[in-house]
Design an enzyme around this catalytic site. Sequence first.
Site, PDB file in Angstrom:
ATOM      1  N   HIS A  70      11.974  25.404  56.196  1.00 57.14           N
ATOM      2  CA  HIS A  70      12.229  26.844  56.113  1.00 57.14           C
ATOM      3  C   HIS A  70      11.586  27.413  54.857  1.00 57.14           C
ATOM      4  CE1 HIS A  70      15.469  26.557  53.001  1.00 57.14           C
ATOM      5  NE2 HIS A  70      15.733  25.401  53.587  1.00 57.14           N
ATOM      6  N   ASP A  72      12.511  30.641  53.972  1.00 59.88           N
ATOM      7  CA  ASP A  72      13.453  31.596  53.392  1.00 59.88           C
ATOM      8  C   ASP A  72      14.243  30.920  52.273  1.00 59.88           C
ATOM      9  OD1 ASP A  72      14.807  30.049  55.446  1.00 59.88           O
ATOM     10  OD2 ASP A  72      16.515  31.415  55.239  1.00 59.88           O
ATOM     11  N   ASP A 103      14.082  23.818  47.375  1.00 59.09           N
ATOM     12  CA  ASP A 103      14.727  24.100  48.663  1.00 59.09           C
ATOM     13  C   ASP A 103      14.043  25.273  49.355  1.00 59.09           C
ATOM     14  OD1 ASP A 103      16.504  24.060  50.763  1.00 59.09           O
ATOM     15  OD2 ASP A 103      18.166  24.923  49.630  1.00 59.09           O
ATOM     16  N   GLU A 138      17.183  29.970  57.669  1.00 54.29           N
ATOM     17  CA  GLU A 138      18.015  28.782  57.471  1.00 54.29           C
ATOM     18  C   GLU A 138      19.112  29.038  56.468  1.00 54.29           C
ATOM     19  OE1 GLU A 138      19.429  24.858  56.023  1.00 54.29           O
ATOM     20  OE2 GLU A 138      18.572  26.500  54.873  1.00 54.29           O
ATOM     21  N   GLU A 139      18.814  29.829  55.454  1.00 49.46           N
ATOM     22  CA  GLU A 139      19.774  30.053  54.379  1.00 49.46           C
ATOM     23  C   GLU A 139      20.828  31.097  54.734  1.00 49.46           C
ATOM     24  OE1 GLU A 139      20.050  28.155  52.074  1.00 49.46           O
ATOM     25  OE2 GLU A 139      18.128  27.422  51.309  1.00 49.46           O
ATOM     26  N   GLU A 167      14.253  18.885  53.790  1.00 48.04           N
ATOM     27  CA  GLU A 167      15.335  19.301  52.894  1.00 48.04           C
ATOM     28  C   GLU A 167      15.396  18.372  51.684  1.00 48.04           C
ATOM     29  OE1 GLU A 167      17.226  21.825  52.796  1.00 48.04           O
ATOM     30  OE2 GLU A 167      17.119  22.723  54.793  1.00 48.04           O
ATOM     31  N   HIS A 356      19.308  26.098  44.639  1.00 48.25           N
ATOM     32  CA  HIS A 356      20.173  27.269  44.549  1.00 48.25           C
ATOM     33  C   HIS A 356      20.607  27.568  43.117  1.00 48.25           C
ATOM     34  CE1 HIS A 356      21.502  27.319  49.076  1.00 48.25           C
ATOM     35  NE2 HIS A 356      20.241  26.922  48.926  1.00 48.25           N
TER      36      HIS A 356
END
Length: 383
Positions: A70, A72, A103, A138-139, A167, A356
């Site tokens: 992903h 995003d 990520d 995805e997030e 991931e 994150h």
Amino acid sequence: MDPVTLACDLVRCPSVTPREAGALALIETVLKGAGFEVHRVTFAQPGTLPVENLYGRIGSTGPHLVFAGHTDVVPPGEEAKWTHPPFAGEVMDGTLYGRGAVDMKGAIACAIAAALEHLAAHGRKSRGSISFLVTGDEESIAVNGTVKLLAWARERGQRFDHCILGEPSNADTVGDTIKIGRRGSLNGVLVITGKQGHVAYPERADNPVRGLVTLMSALQAAALDHGSAHFGPSNLEFTSIDIGNAVVNLIPGEARARFNIRYNDRHSATALKTLIERRAQAAAADRVHCSFDWQPSNADVFLTKPGPFTELAAAAIAEVTGRNPKLSTTGGTSDARFIKDYCPVLEFGLVGQTAHHVDECTPVKDLATLTAIYRRIIERYCA
């Protein structure tokens, strides 16, 4: 193709869900330049914002290896707290900083670089097919991304033999962990119904808070299980208590407690609901009026059983790093929960410690290592 340059360029795209912000356009340009057939597909449904996705493939025969991921990212939060601007894609002292570095734009860059290196070395002599399945959802709620893109691909005759999802699987060092499954996730609300009344006359009321405390204690007292061959014990955690009482002299009529269960392969979601409801009713013993509000879930437990593909990936990791990776099922949910319905899927990417976080980052050497591992996996897979 330099994975560091591509990773920096991807980080510079501020693709906070559901914005594409140029990330998929960049990937499309790179893949088309290498001979991939690329499709950009947008999905939407009522009550959600549209999301762009990308699917690109080169080759028309098997075996078919798909790299998924992903572009995003989660919001950066207060940007003033970042040492390096979150979308600058800066490299400082051998480290790439920026939202998505770990990520998981870094892993996407490594997979693309590895695939292009392989094609440059083997060209049409390469056996099988390589594809990229990349989402921008995805997030967030993950309804207009991988789950729909997989269905779209199947409708067009695409069949996958194996998948690597990039991931950030590693705990401390690239090569220490492969994720071979994930626990299921189930959300619910325990609702206790009482009788509203004045606190000075408790005999005229039925305080649901008492029942809530009793049932919460009961549901957390006994283990759901003791784990299985590849999973740790399932776990129930209460995350909030909601009574909605703004005054102190009123016994409320209802009390609620939200909870989440991360469960292993000893349960299905349906069987787990039944188990929790039975335990609650036993603790209630006809004295507490309880019910459950179960939330919809698209995150069931799954396991990619160790086999030849797992062994191939582990051998490639060992050849590059000298490490024998641990096979793990820890962590939260990922899009692997959708991919497993189409083919066996492993998760292997960068080290996830800063995912994150403010100043999310990855060492440049880790990008080189991951690219080498992906290249070795492709070489073994297409041999």
